[in-house]
Design an enzyme around this catalytic site. Structure first.
Site, short mmCIF file in Angstrom:
data_model
loop_
_atom_site.label_atom_id
_atom_site.label_comp_id
_atom_site.label_asym_id
_atom_site.label_seq_id
_atom_site.Cartn_x
_atom_site.Cartn_y
_atom_site.Cartn_z
N GLU A 138 0.83 -1.20 0.00
CA GLU A 138 0.00 0.00 0.00
C GLU A 138 0.87 1.26 0.00
O GLU A 138 0.55 2.23 -0.65
CB GLU A 138 -0.91 -0.04 1.23
CG GLU A 138 -1.99 1.00 1.18
CD GLU A 138 -2.95 0.83 2.33
OE1 GLU A 138 -3.44 1.84 2.82
OE2 GLU A 138 -3.19 -0.32 2.77
N HIS A 193 11.32 8.39 -18.06
CA HIS A 193 10.68 7.31 -17.33
C HIS A 193 10.56 6.10 -18.27
O HIS A 193 10.63 6.23 -19.49
CB HIS A 193 9.30 7.75 -16.86
CG HIS A 193 9.37 8.70 -15.69
ND1 HIS A 193 8.27 9.28 -15.12
CD2 HIS A 193 10.45 9.15 -15.01
CE1 HIS A 193 8.66 10.05 -14.12
NE2 HIS A 193 9.97 9.99 -14.03
N GLU A 232 8.09 4.39 -19.21
CA GLU A 232 6.99 4.48 -20.18
C GLU A 232 7.43 5.28 -21.40
O GLU A 232 7.16 4.91 -22.54
CB GLU A 232 5.77 5.17 -19.54
CG GLU A 232 5.17 4.43 -18.35
CD GLU A 232 5.73 4.90 -17.01
OE1 GLU A 232 6.91 5.31 -16.96
OE2 GLU A 232 4.97 4.87 -16.02
N CYS A 278 2.95 8.33 -13.89
CA CYS A 278 2.82 9.69 -13.38
C CYS A 278 2.01 10.49 -14.42
O CYS A 278 1.75 10.00 -15.51
CB CYS A 278 4.20 10.31 -13.17
SG CYS A 278 5.12 10.62 -14.68
N CYS A 288 3.73 10.96 -17.88
CA CYS A 288 3.75 9.75 -18.70
C CYS A 288 2.35 9.40 -19.21
O CYS A 288 2.19 8.95 -20.34
CB CYS A 288 4.34 8.58 -17.94
SG CYS A 288 6.14 8.69 -17.76
ZN LIG Z 1 6.43 8.94 -15.52
#
Ligand SMILES: [Zn+2]
Length: 224
Positions: free
Chosen positions: A60, A98, A100, A128, A131
């Site tokens: 979590e 990143h 992605e 994020c 992205c």
């Molecule tokens: Zn990102």
């Protein structure tokens, strides 16, 4: 919560012209594509087991897990219905692009416009906002691309900006799912290095199902 910093976008090193599908099949050519500077991105076919056990764990609170691991399966379908698949993984260091973004900068430019692509991502955490925006733009302009995104955890899901970004992803046609225990097992079997003599069986952690349900419910709430 893990903090992720946005850094200046790296420049795209390759053209958007589709290249031969063979580039995806030829490991040498794919390696060349993937190793283009200035991305400090780690790539490969299989990731070390300890990376998987730490980074993909669907806890979590993702303290210390400030990277994104992205395992991908690219299925290219020709008009005749033939499917060729390739796969690998990308890992970002948060100092350049990143994971992605790296996928779009290194893998997608090799796509053949004559083929249809079904791409499945297994990412340790959801994208994020920047992205997510890149995914939306890429889906909008790459008509032969369908993306199924399975995330182990939701990244900063309490943030309204992130929630809006996830909704935009859905509107753009990106299928979003939270990884189920069997998805983690799939990644374990297909993307994690298996040492000789080591048990190959996937060992689910204690709260894997509970955490899946937690994130699955959050995602359903955000997308409804
Ligand atoms: Zn990102």
């Amino acid at each position: 919560m893990a903090q992720r910093e946005e850094t200046a976008a790296a420049t795209a090193p390759t053209s958007q012209d589709g290249e031969d599908l063979e580039n995806l099949e030829d490991p040498k050519k794919l390696k060349e594509l993937v190793e283009l500077p200035p991305f400090e991105i780690v790539t490969g076919e299989r990731l070390p087991a300890n990376f998987f056990k730490f980074q993909f764990r669907n806890v979590e609170y993702s303290s210390g897990r400030n990277k994104t691991f992205l395992c991908y399966v690219v299925e290219a379908q020709s008009k005749g219905g033939q499917v060729q698949a390739s796969r690998g993984y990308l890992e970002d260091e948060h100092i350049s692009a990143h994971a992605e973004e790296a996928f779009f900068n290194t893998i997608v430019p090799a796509f053949d416009p004559a083929l249809r692509y079904l791409v499945t991502w297994y990412v340790s955490s959801s994208p994020c906002a920047a992205c997510a925006d890149r995914i939306v733009r890429t889906l909008n302009k790459t008509k032969n691309l369908r993306l199924l995104l399975l995330a182990g955890r939701l990244f900063m899901w309490e943030e309204p900006e992130i929630q809006a970004a996830l909704r935009k992803l859905k509107e753009a046609g990106c299928k979003l799912r939270i990884m189920k225990p069997q998805d983690f097992e799939y990644v374990w079997q297909n993307f994690v290095e298996q040492e000789e003599g080591e048990s190959k069986a996937f060992e689910p952690w204690e709260d894997i199902q509970e955490n899946f349900l937690y994130y699955d419910e959050k995602l359903a709430d955000i997308l409804k």
